[in-house]
Design an enzyme around this catalytic site. Sequence first.
Site, PDB file in Angstrom:
ATOM      1  N   TRP A 325       0.837  -1.200   0.000  1.00 48.27           N
ATOM      2  CA  TRP A 325       0.000   0.000   0.000  1.00 48.27           C
ATOM      3  C   TRP A 325       0.873   1.251   0.000  1.00 48.27           C
ATOM      4  O   TRP A 325       0.540   2.265  -0.605  1.00 48.27           O
ATOM      5  CB  TRP A 325      -0.919   0.007   1.237  1.00 48.27           C
ATOM      6  CG  TRP A 325      -1.732   1.267   1.354  1.00 48.27           C
ATOM      7  CD1 TRP A 325      -2.950   1.515   0.796  1.00 48.27           C
ATOM      8  CD2 TRP A 325      -1.373   2.460   2.059  1.00 48.27           C
ATOM      9  NE1 TRP A 325      -3.363   2.783   1.104  1.00 48.27           N
ATOM     10  CE2 TRP A 325      -2.415   3.390   1.876  1.00 48.27           C
ATOM     11  CE3 TRP A 325      -0.264   2.838   2.822  1.00 48.27           C
ATOM     12  CZ2 TRP A 325      -2.389   4.659   2.444  1.00 48.27           C
ATOM     13  CZ3 TRP A 325      -0.234   4.105   3.367  1.00 48.27           C
ATOM     14  CH2 TRP A 325      -1.291   4.998   3.185  1.00 48.27           C
ATOM     15  N   HIS A 326       2.033   1.144   0.682  1.00 48.85           N
ATOM     16  CA  HIS A 326       2.899   2.315   0.775  1.00 48.85           C
ATOM     17  C   HIS A 326       3.562   2.670  -0.546  1.00 48.85           C
ATOM     18  O   HIS A 326       4.012   3.803  -0.726  1.00 48.85           O
ATOM     19  CB  HIS A 326       3.978   2.094   1.846  1.00 48.85           C
ATOM     20  CG  HIS A 326       3.431   2.168   3.238  1.00 48.85           C
ATOM     21  ND1 HIS A 326       2.948   1.066   3.895  1.00 48.85           N
ATOM     22  CD2 HIS A 326       3.279   3.210   4.080  1.00 48.85           C
ATOM     23  CE1 HIS A 326       2.526   1.436   5.095  1.00 48.85           C
ATOM     24  NE2 HIS A 326       2.708   2.732   5.238  1.00 48.85           N
ATOM     25  N   GLY A 327       3.646   1.725  -1.440  1.00 51.35           N
ATOM     26  CA  GLY A 327       4.243   2.071  -2.725  1.00 51.35           C
ATOM     27  C   GLY A 327       4.623   0.849  -3.530  1.00 51.35           C
ATOM     28  O   GLY A 327       4.710  -0.260  -3.000  1.00 51.35           O
TER      29      GLY A 327
END
Lengths: 462, 416
Positions: A325-327
């Site tokens: 989700w963070h990247g």
Amino acid sequence: MLFNSLGFLYGFLPIAYLVFWRLSGKTSRYVWLAISGYVFYSFWDYRFCALMLFSTGVSYLAGLGLLRWQDPARRRLCVVVPIVTDLALLGFFKYANFVVANINGVSSWSGGRAALPVLDIVLPIGISFYTFHTITYMIDAYRRDITPTTNFFKFAAYVSLFSQLVAGPIVRFRQIQEDFENIDRADRTAGWDKGWSFFVIGMLEKVLIADTIAAVIDPALARYAQLSTVGAWLCVVGFAYQVYFDFAGYSDMAVGLGYMFGLRLPQNFNSPYKATDIADMWRRWHISLSSFFRDYVYIPLGGSRGSGLLTARNLMITMVLVGLWHGASWTYVVFGAYQGLLLILNRMIRGVWGRLPLWTRRLGTFGLWVIGCAIFRASGVGMAGTLLGKMFTWHPGATIVGEGTLLAMLVLSAALTHWTLNTFELRHRWSPAWVTGFAVAFGFCLIALYGSRPAPYIYFQF
Amino acid sequence: METAKTHRSIWRLGHIFPHRTQPLRWQLGTVIPSLLATVALVGILVRFMPIDPFTFRAWEALTRDRPPGMAFAPNHRYYNARASGDLAAFGNLPSLRQYRPEQFTTDAFGFRNPPSLLTEEVSAILAGDSFAVGSGISDDETLSSQLRALTGCIVYNAGSEVGHIMPDDIVNVAHRLKMRGRLVIRIVAELAPPAANPSPLASRVRALEARMPAGIRGLAGRLKGLIDVSPLQIVSTRAWKALEDDRILPNKYAARVVKATLANGDVMLFQAREDRADHQRGISLDYWRWLRDDLQRAQLDLLVVLAPSKYRVYRPFVVDPRPVRREPDDSWVQFAADLRAAGVSVLDLTPFLSVEVARSLEHGEYLYWLDDVHWNAHGVAVAAAVIQDRWRVPASSCGLPALRQGGSLRGPGPQQ
């Protein structure tokens, strides 16, 4: 537009605030909040307002469908189609090139010559946040935890609420529904002082602490191969505090802005560095995100209801998704897997761990988190490996520029995160001496804002 | 009693703050918005102060209130006893500043000349960018002043920012002056962006600016200066830069410049990447032909003078960092050749300055400031002598005829 910018403080906020309180009707306030959100967003890139509007429209229609139809098949359709649409958009903008790069890499490694073209994609800021807003709305409506709204402007105001639009917290509709419902009866004076208190504290966390730490560690980490062991530890511990104050500062400012507009946003950080084990850490860190994954991924997967192996699988899947989700980067996958592993280990040894002295558990938890920060901060797996190598094997070397300032900031950060109350534990009633102190510190923030370009928040990129 | 009442009414800020009926309380909800409002007010008020005390050199001070279409604020005299170089400022390196007095005077047209010059007979017009204007040096050290001292002929300094140098501008200046001669010396600095013909829109804007009444132009320039330049921002930036001294905080500006050590041990600053710039710039000859032809139509002769970058002439003497190997020829040399081929009179200062750099370095002297991209009075003197040699004309007949015919100018480099 950033909260820590002169344009926001002198332009956007006064106008948004004064017009909002000048309006008296419910719908007019929804409309104004929605317009404010889109104007706020357009300062970054107005073209992507259409994308947010599309996502909002799809989710709104899904809500209407869930309100109208009771048969399971149609209801399922009402939730699956929009969520797939939202996730497809998120996937395209955030992960398409990651997938392409990996396919090309595997193809090249196996001797293939076909190469997929890398797409020229700009990641719309905040897409991860507003997509999750709409997903929680639809799932909650599907589960009948909330009653979907028929007022489009109310829903648009919820999705585009400027205080939480680009970096959270991921506020669920049910958490804010009551305040939205009573928005025409909100008391302007009730949250004013408290709102400014949250906002000022958030600004100090961001501008004076997080940005100062970043000013020292960013140039040092840009030359990470030359770092000594001491330098690597200082930088990674510094990053652990920087990312906390950066994001907690943003969240506090968002909460403060919410109060100014009569909206109570939920707590997003509950003194995470006081956590006594890694599960406790994730209950305290970015609460809105971790509770999203707990409620909408981990528990639907089976949670801890099955065997130990199944629970471990669920934990690992959930945390890898949290990482992703963070990247779109392997470092985030590794970060997620590392956190998953720690959670599994935590379940296995929690009896022994629980008998250790409190300070040992806190220090141990923080130490494990710091190691994760080395992975999280790295621009690639290679950098993560190098940083960890330097941290755990002795490398002499020169000191980093600004080491004294960094050390002072680390001491201050440690005192604030490990031993003092968090913003939700404070009463926000300050004596004149405290108010004066805050005003002086805020004055330094203004000097920083006038004197240098405002630094964007780390979580904007997610 | 009256005072107390007034005092109370001042502190009742209910129309701004939500506590409508309460006097000001010492709470964050009143103090922080008040602080923001105060800072904003101060920020606005200081914009009306003279900008000179907030600047480190004349250029910034005289371009702030510049009326549209003018080079600098007209009829202004700037003096700074401790002016310093642009590179030291860009790189935030106060320890490498070379302090010098700088006097900068502009005439009624907004160009850098003594106001009395407008009543005298002018033999030549000097056009170009900051090298022509004389950034970093005083009025009596500029190229136009030194040419006047050498030849006895009056040279009008029409130097301005790049992009402002269009044939019409020079012709208009010539029409407004009492022209005795007909020479236009156009200085081209190596690192300046390539000159180009203006777009139709830019031409229309310039024509519109030129037609504006002087009062309106002045007001427009003043308003633009008030909006664009914030002294509060300048002071805050300086305060912040003072912390970024590579001790308290890393100096994030340092990468903008290259700190090089010369063979004699002195430290000289260069623009970052200047040592690696290949100068393969898209130089268009169209502009130069256009400039020459338009000037010819106005019976003005053009002499293009090429001023090399500091790195080009000091590169042989840089010992650290070691200069990047590069082919000796590049587009700068080609540019001079192309101009000549196009029939434009060219004078390349590179060989003359290079020889003088080597000679003067032995005596610890420089032709360019150590902390600035520009040449100093000594460098200007060398340039003036070379130009005078090309423009050999008796003082009694300043301006008639203008240029010596090419091919006979002796110099240490290739024949011009």
